[in-house]
Design an enzyme around this catalytic site. Structure first.
Site, PDB file in Angstrom:
ATOM      1  N   TYR B 161      -3.554  -1.660  -2.511  1.00  0.00           N
ATOM      2  CA  TYR B 161      -2.489  -1.369  -2.564  1.00  0.00           C
ATOM      3  C   TYR B 161      -1.747  -0.722  -1.163  1.00  0.00           C
ATOM      4  O   TYR B 161      -0.621  -1.322  -1.925  1.00  0.00           O
ATOM      5  CB  TYR B 161      -2.050   0.242  -3.567  1.00  0.00           C
ATOM      6  N   LYS B 165       1.793  -2.981  -0.444  1.00  0.00           N
ATOM      7  CA  LYS B 165       3.460  -2.347   0.066  1.00  0.00           C
ATOM      8  C   LYS B 165       3.879  -2.870   1.335  1.00  0.00           C
ATOM      9  O   LYS B 165       4.610  -3.110   1.077  1.00  0.00           O
ATOM     10  CB  LYS B 165       3.160  -0.533  -0.340  1.00  0.00           C
TER      11      LYS B 165
END
Lengths: 467, 255
Positions: B161, B165
């Site tokens: 994740y 990002k």
């Protein structure tokens, strides 16, 4: 062709467009036909207050006679005037008044093109007697999206004509106008002015049919409350006869020299509640308690604000909003409530005008219809403005009224759907006149007036809900 | 962004229309006036609550829901074309959809890794670029990306994740370089730990915030010329320091 930031007269909601400025129909045609996916918008002198004459990311064809060299063909026997739509009402009057003819309808500014005047179906102080400009137009020459130029009139393709009158330039680019003028003996007006103490008296006095004065309008003090709610100054007028002044229109030079210009940079908040309240008090007291007659020039009576060049700059960088609507006859109560709401609203307006309106014409998107209209300026920039206007929007629509698209800068689509029962009919004719989907504007997009991104211009996805 | 004469927005598109942060932002923007909102999400049923909430508070606002699958990358340009065909120009587009990938075993789940990368990075680059293209034609628009502090420096707890990002954050910054030449711009939002659906059950972190606070900050920033905001704002300085901590120290931090 230049990329320019454009706005309406209110100097809000700026967007970037590619501007082609011309009074040549051939150049306008090319600019329209080759306008690209964002389409094209016709623009005149840019006096619409909102975003009617600008096109974000698209082309704007500024159809304007900058040189004043375009011919004006006025038949001095019949009063029929033929001119390019790029010619302004000011130029028309310069030509016609000395020859004994006047425009049948003029809005509060003469600095609008004939094309813009027809596209907005402008109305004036004589609407309750003479209707809006559409009633006096014999023919319109219009440039369609396929490059064809065609003529339309109330007797020649009437549905196309009545979609174009008041159609905000969205049916095509108006290239020529044939207008029936009215005879005048002089360049002067006989004017009667009087103070009116409150809104009920205002309605009463303005409802009295007075054939001797076809022009009638009231300035309203929107800061007044309580018993003085809606107090104001009523001005009625008529063209002066030769007997009264001894000078014809040719004798009196029709002078429209601008007296001063607003400064280039005006500090924000120059026009605030305190200064506006002070101005309103002065303006009200200045008017005589009992009716008094005077003689005024045509520019002074019809177009007082044109005397100050770029007066819209007085509102500073955040600009201002013009709000104009109609309530139907018999709904004076709704107008009174709305005036009260503005008076309470905490945003000062020093230019508010009330007028009695006569029956509508057949324009499908034309604003003027029977009832009472109120038009006012409000400084933009306050965050109380949006909620105030939305409350008023609901009150206008509730009463069965509607808003003027040439002034609009904030409405959401529901208010146009609710206020204009012939909207769908207009859209059908418009799509017939512009099947390619070129003619658009920021206003048209905000109000959902034209199909999204043009019919057929973009590849439409095949099935609506299949992803 | 072209607002109307009184500062109201015409159309907002929301990718990840059930994201708590996106909903909070839309709710806040709606208080200043929006004509039309289009929520795009994987499961349209889950948007019912949002639609009810918004239409109750703002009866005149149009709220539409459309299905959107962030992993179906090839369809994205068509999705955008459909949106402009149906709803016209876009003033503000919020891109908030993402997979957290909490159950992706880094060393054992190649498929899960790939899926997360597709949705959070590759697919989102195509979404951002397609919306940017529309805004470049309009010559106006505000494109909002929900990034995260998780991308500032990746932690053991959410490697995939955080890394996605980091990537999409950088992409959005680059996209802004291009978009500003066309009159539109990008806003990157870097929230810290937020108590939302996505983080239910996770231990709270220091300086955590709420969706409402994020919504308020983002709505304000959308109307400004800001490019990057952190929520809460002081996280900017916090990460300025954290970024330079030696690796052994970073690994030991309970953040």
């Amino acid at each position: 062709m230049t990329e320019l930031r454009l706005s309406g007269w209110g100097r809000t909601a700026w967007s970037t467009s590619e501007v082609v400025s011309t009074s040549d129909v051939a150049i306008a045609r090319e600019a329209a036909v080759e306008s690209g996916p964002r389409g094209a918008t016709a623009r005149g002198l840019g006096r619409a207050y909102g975003a009617a004459a600008q096109n974000a990311g698209g082309r704007v064809i500024e159809f304007l006679d900058r040189s004043g060299a375009l011919p004006i063909d006025l038949d001095v026997e019949t009063g029929v005037l033929r001119a390019s739509a790029a010619v302004s009402i000011e130029e028309v009057l310069h030509h016609s008044v000395p020859r004994g003819w006047f425009v049948p309808v003029t809005p509060g500014t003469r600095l609008v093109t004939l094309g813009g005047a027809v596209a907005s179906d402008v109305h004036g102080k004589n609407h309750h007697v003479d209707g809006s400009i559409g009633r006096h137009v014999e023919r319109i020459g219009i440039l369609l999206s396929d490059g064809r130029r065609t003529e339309i009139g109330p007797d020649l393709h009437p549905d196309w004509f009545w979609a174009t009158v008041g159609g905000m330039g969205l049916t095509g680019l108006i290239t020529d106008v044939v207008l029936r003028m009215r005879p005048v003996e002089t360049a002067a007006m006989r004017v009667e002015t009087r103070r009116i103490p409150d809104i009920d008296s205002m309605f009463t006095v303005m409802s009295e049919d007075d054939d001797s004065f076809p022009y009638s309008v009231a300035w309203i003090d929107l800061m007044a409350t309580g018993r003085s709610l809606g107090r104001g100054v009523l001005t009625v007028g008529r063209h002066a006869s030769l007997a009264e002044t001894g000078k014809t229109g040719a004798d009196t030079e029709y002078r429209t020299r601008a007296l001063l210009g607003a400064p280039r940079v005006v500090p924000n908040g120059l026009l605030n509640r305190a200064s506006i309240r002070a101005f309103n008090e002065m303006w009200y007291r200045r008017a005589p308690r009992k009716p008094e007659m005077s003689t005024e020039s045509i520019p002074a009576f019809f177009h007082p604000l044109d005397g100050v060049r770029n007066w819209n700059r007085m509102y500073g960088r955040s600009g201002f909003v013009q709000y104009q609507f109609i309530v139907p006859p018999g709904r004076e109560d709704a107008m009174t409530s709305i005036v009260a709401e503005f008076a309470r609203g905490g945003i000062g307006s020093f230019l508010a005008v009330l007028k009695k309106m006569g029956p509508s014409n057949e324009g499908m998107l034309s604003f003027p219809t029977e009832g009472w209209t109120l038009a006012l300026d409000l400084p933009a920039g306050s965050d109380r403005l949006a909620p105030l206007l939305h409350r008023i929007d609901e009150m206008v629509i509730d009463s069965g009224g509607r808003h003027y698209l040439a002034k609009d800068c904030h409405l959401m689509p529901w208010a146009v759907r609710a206020g204009y029962p012939r909207l769908k009919e207009w859209q059908k004719v418009r799509d017939e006149m512009d099947p390619i989907g070129i003619w658009t504007s920021d206003l048209a997009r905000r109000l959902d007036l034209v199909p999204m991104n043009g019919n057929g211009r973009f590849e439409q996805s095949k099935k609506k809900d299949d992803l | 962004m072209v607002v109307n004469g009184v500062g109201e927005i015409s159309t907002v598109w929301v990718f990840g229309g059930t994201s708590d942060l996106a909903i909070a932002t839309v709710a806040e923007l709606a208080r200043d006036g929006i004509a039309r909102v289009v929520l795009l999400c994987r499961d349209v049923k889950r948007a019912d609550g949002v639609v009810t909430m918004l239409t109750e508070r703002h009866p005149r606002m149009e709220v539409h829901v459309r299905p959107f699958d962030g992993s179906d990358i090839d369809r994205v340009p068509d999705v955008i074309a459909r949106l402009t065909a149906d709803f016209g120009d876009v003033d503000v587009a919020i891109v908030a959809h993402a997979l957290l990938g909490a159950d992706v075993d880094l060393l054992g789940d190649a498929t899960g890794l790939r899926e997360l990368g597709d949705v959070n990075y590759t697919g989102t680059t195509v979404v951002l670029a397609s919306v940017a293209r529309q805004m470049s034609l309009q010559k106006y628009g505000r494109l909002v990306l929900f990034s995260s502090v998780a991308g500032e420096r990746v932690r053991r707890a959410n490697v995939a994740y955080g890394a996605s990002k980091a990537g999409i954050d950088a992409f959005a910054q680059g996209l802004d370089h291009v978009l500003v030449e066309h009159g539109a711009s990008v806003l990157i939002v870097r929230p810290g730990f937020v108590r939302t659906k996505m983080t239910t059950g996770m231990a709270d972190a220091p300086m955590s915030t709420t969706p409402e606070k994020v919504g308020r900050s983002v709505a304000r920033a959308i109307r400004s010329r800001k490019r990057i905001i952190w929520v809460p704002a002081q996280l900017r300085w916090v990460f300025m320091v954290l970024r330079h901590l030696p690796t052994w120290l970073w690994r030991r931090l309970p953040v």
